[in-house]
Design a protein around this motif. Sequence first.
Motif, short mmCIF file in Angstrom:
data_model
loop_
_atom_site.label_atom_id
_atom_site.label_comp_id
_atom_site.label_asym_id
_atom_site.label_seq_id
_atom_site.Cartn_x
_atom_site.Cartn_y
_atom_site.Cartn_z
N ASP A 93 55.66 11.16 56.28
CA ASP A 93 54.70 11.37 57.37
C ASP A 93 54.87 12.71 58.07
O ASP A 93 53.90 13.32 58.50
CB ASP A 93 54.88 10.26 58.43
N GLY A 94 56.12 13.15 58.22
CA GLY A 94 56.36 14.43 58.89
C GLY A 94 55.81 15.60 58.08
O GLY A 94 55.47 16.65 58.63
N ASN A 95 55.73 15.44 56.76
CA ASN A 95 55.33 16.55 55.88
C ASN A 95 53.88 16.53 55.42
O ASN A 95 53.18 17.54 55.47
CB ASN A 95 56.21 16.55 54.61
N GLU A 96 53.40 15.37 54.93
CA GLU A 96 52.12 15.36 54.22
C GLU A 96 50.93 15.88 55.07
O GLU A 96 50.15 16.69 54.59
CB GLU A 96 51.85 13.97 53.63
N PRO A 97 50.79 15.47 56.34
CA PRO A 97 49.66 16.00 57.11
C PRO A 97 49.73 17.52 57.27
O PRO A 97 48.71 18.20 57.22
CB PRO A 97 49.81 15.31 58.48
N PHE A 98 50.95 18.05 57.38
CA PHE A 98 51.12 19.50 57.52
C PHE A 98 50.69 20.21 56.23
O PHE A 98 49.93 21.18 56.26
CB PHE A 98 52.59 19.80 57.84
N TYR A 99 51.18 19.72 55.09
CA TYR A 99 50.87 20.42 53.83
C TYR A 99 49.41 20.23 53.42
O TYR A 99 48.83 21.10 52.79
CB TYR A 99 51.85 19.98 52.73
N GLU A 100 48.81 19.11 53.81
CA GLU A 100 47.39 18.92 53.51
C GLU A 100 46.54 19.85 54.41
O GLU A 100 45.56 20.44 53.96
CB GLU A 100 47.00 17.45 53.70
N PHE A 101 46.97 20.01 55.65
CA PHE A 101 46.31 20.99 56.54
C PHE A 101 46.39 22.38 55.91
O PHE A 101 45.43 23.14 55.88
CB PHE A 101 47.01 20.96 57.91
N SER A 102 47.57 22.68 55.34
CA SER A 102 47.76 23.99 54.71
C SER A 102 46.82 24.16 53.51
O SER A 102 46.18 25.20 53.35
CB SER A 102 49.22 24.13 54.25
N LEU A 103 46.72 23.11 52.68
CA LEU A 103 45.85 23.23 51.49
C LEU A 103 44.40 23.43 51.91
O LEU A 103 43.66 24.21 51.29
CB LEU A 103 46.02 21.98 50.61
N LYS A 104 44.00 22.78 53.00
CA LYS A 104 42.61 22.97 53.47
C LYS A 104 42.42 24.42 53.93
O LYS A 104 41.37 25.03 53.71
CB LYS A 104 42.30 21.99 54.60
N LEU A 105 43.44 24.97 54.59
CA LEU A 105 43.34 26.38 55.00
C LEU A 105 43.29 27.30 53.78
O LEU A 105 42.56 28.29 53.76
CB LEU A 105 44.50 26.77 55.92
N TRP A 106 44.08 26.96 52.73
CA TRP A 106 44.03 27.76 51.49
C TRP A 106 42.61 27.78 50.93
O TRP A 106 42.14 28.79 50.42
CB TRP A 106 44.95 27.16 50.42
N GLY A 135 51.64 9.18 45.58
CA GLY A 135 50.20 9.36 45.45
C GLY A 135 49.45 8.58 46.53
O GLY A 135 48.49 9.07 47.13
N ASN A 136 49.91 7.35 46.80
CA ASN A 136 49.27 6.55 47.84
C ASN A 136 49.43 7.21 49.21
O ASN A 136 48.49 7.23 50.02
CB ASN A 136 49.86 5.14 47.87
N ALA A 137 50.62 7.74 49.48
CA ALA A 137 50.84 8.42 50.77
C ALA A 137 49.92 9.63 50.89
O ALA A 137 49.37 9.91 51.97
CB ALA A 137 52.31 8.85 50.89
N MET A 138 49.73 10.32 49.79
CA MET A 138 48.83 11.49 49.81
C MET A 138 47.40 11.07 50.13
O MET A 138 46.73 11.66 50.98
CB MET A 138 48.88 12.20 48.45
N ILE A 139 46.94 10.02 49.44
CA ILE A 139 45.55 9.56 49.65
C ILE A 139 45.37 9.07 51.09
O ILE A 139 44.36 9.37 51.73
CB ILE A 139 45.20 8.47 48.61
N LEU A 140 46.38 8.36 51.61
CA LEU A 140 46.29 7.88 53.00
C LEU A 140 46.19 9.03 53.99
O LEU A 140 45.64 8.89 55.08
CB LEU A 140 47.52 7.02 53.34
N ASP A 194 44.18 14.38 47.69
CA ASP A 194 43.75 13.77 46.43
C ASP A 194 44.95 13.55 45.54
O ASP A 194 45.89 14.35 45.54
CB ASP A 194 42.73 14.68 45.71
N ALA A 195 44.94 12.46 44.80
CA ALA A 195 46.03 12.16 43.86
C ALA A 195 45.49 11.28 42.75
O ALA A 195 44.60 10.45 42.99
CB ALA A 195 47.17 11.46 44.59
N GLU A 196 46.02 11.45 41.56
CA GLU A 196 45.55 10.71 40.39
C GLU A 196 46.75 10.41 39.51
O GLU A 196 47.58 11.30 39.30
CB GLU A 196 44.66 11.66 39.59
N LEU A 197 46.82 9.22 38.96
CA LEU A 197 47.93 8.89 38.07
C LEU A 197 47.43 8.88 36.63
O LEU A 197 46.44 8.21 36.33
CB LEU A 197 48.50 7.51 38.44
N LEU A 198 48.07 9.61 35.74
CA LEU A 198 47.68 9.63 34.33
C LEU A 198 48.75 8.91 33.51
O LEU A 198 49.94 9.03 33.79
CB LEU A 198 47.57 11.07 33.81
N ASP A 199 48.30 8.19 32.45
CA ASP A 199 49.29 7.61 31.53
C ASP A 199 49.60 8.65 30.43
O ASP A 199 49.01 9.74 30.41
CB ASP A 199 48.82 6.27 30.97
#
Length: 416
Positions: free
Chosen positions: A86-99, A134-139, A143-148
């Motif tokens: 929780d401490g990281n994902e919102p920050f890095y997703e904010f960063s990706l949106k800025l990118w 992946g679930n934490a990312m989506i929450l 975006d996240a996707e699992l491939l076999d």
Amino acid sequence: MRYSGFRVIKEALTGHKGWKPVWREPEPKPHYDVIIIGGGGHGLATAHYLSKVYGLRNVAVVEKGWIGGGNVGRNTTIVRSNYLLDGNEPFYEFSLKLWEGLEQDVNYNAMMSQRGIINLFHTDGQRDAYIRRGNAMILNGADAELLDADQVRAEHPYLNFDDARFPIKGGLVQRRAGTARHDAVAWGYARSADLHGVDIIQNCEVTGLRIENGTCLGVETSRGFIGASKVGCAVAGNSGRVMGMAGMRLPIESHVLQAFVSEGLKPVLPSVITFGAGHFYVSQSDKGGLVFGGDIDGYNTYAQRGNLPVVEDVCEGGMALMPMIGRARLLRMWGGVMDMSMDGSPIIDRTPVQGLYFNGGWCYGGFKATPASGYCFAHLLAKDEPHPVATAYRLDRFRTGRMIDEKGAGNQPNLH
Ligand SMILES: Cc1cc2nc3c(=O)[nH]c(=O)nc-3n(C[C@H](O)[C@H](O)[C@H](O)COP(=O)(O)OP(=O)(O)OC[C@H]3O[C@@H](n4cnc5c(N)ncnc54)[C@H](O)[C@@H]3O)c2cc1C
């Protein structure tokens, strides 16, 4: 000057005589509202957002060398927001949106390429951990996707599936992740900050911090004293040295991380790939070189070069994952100094010294953080309160036990 397709055509037809220097070379003023120490990605991004978003114009960035000479120009250029905590994902997703809006924001081509990233997994336990991530990312709106394994093989047929010591069972993909041209990011932020009135002062090393009665009054530099109402330190691998000038001992160690580039090849890798059974990650640059890396060297140093055991380890990882890499010749390699924090997560905070602020502990993942780090540090400097996505990055979390240990590696900086 604004860059545009029209401008390129006009300059092409008029002998390229109209291009202007990308930033000025000003003399330091006696006093600034804010001085940022360190003209790397984070320092320059901070200056950009301070001036453009928060309206502070009397700002200087002081850099001991040249813009882009530090880690911002030495990294393997991967940008992503595939974190768990929780401490990281919102920050890095904010960063990706800025990118995603960066090139329009700074009006500079940073070659942002959302070619995706795949983290390969090789065991059932690793798959379960990636599903959780992946679930934490989506929450958190990412975006996240699992491939076999079959889906991975369809996208990456050149990986070693058939006689691998660690068979590939699948991968966690983030399609919006990718790469950006690292030094163009520094130049783009520098140019935009300069356009908004920021003085970028190169070849100006901070040699001391003038602190009286618990308040920072400015910086002693190789070009004399420069006064400031607020001083922000963003010197990455040199964090311990500069904050040591304020008598502070940080929960950070400096380590070297190496990067490698092969000769140019025809397009073969469509995305960034990380090996899950060893430390190896690789992408292909637009010039065709395979850009790859692995572990830090594992000892404390301020040297911008590494040693051969890690070269061997990285090459072994590459050979295990994609044996065809053994046919490519290594063109160049280098090192950068990492500010490895005790829990692997960064710090963006005030310090016990009034007017002195700190940004660091980026370990070897700070390039992707550049926009959000700059935005949040600018927010802190302008408003004296943390940005909502960076509230966890407190300096005192190491004392209070609120660690953000993304890898679960404990207080072992060389393991994060
Ligand atoms: C080989 C390698 C691969 C990497 N790969 C990735 C990756 O793929 N993805 C990712 O997200 N991150 C990656 N990183 C990490 C990332 O590059 C860093 O975390 C990030 O660049 C650090 O922030 P910065 O850009 O501000 O640092 P820097 O560019 O190092 O900026 C700090 C600046 O401070 C200056 N400075 C130091 N001391 C003083 C002083 N006393 N006075 C004035 N100026 C001073 C330095 O000269 C330097 O220019 C990698 C790093 C390396 C080395």
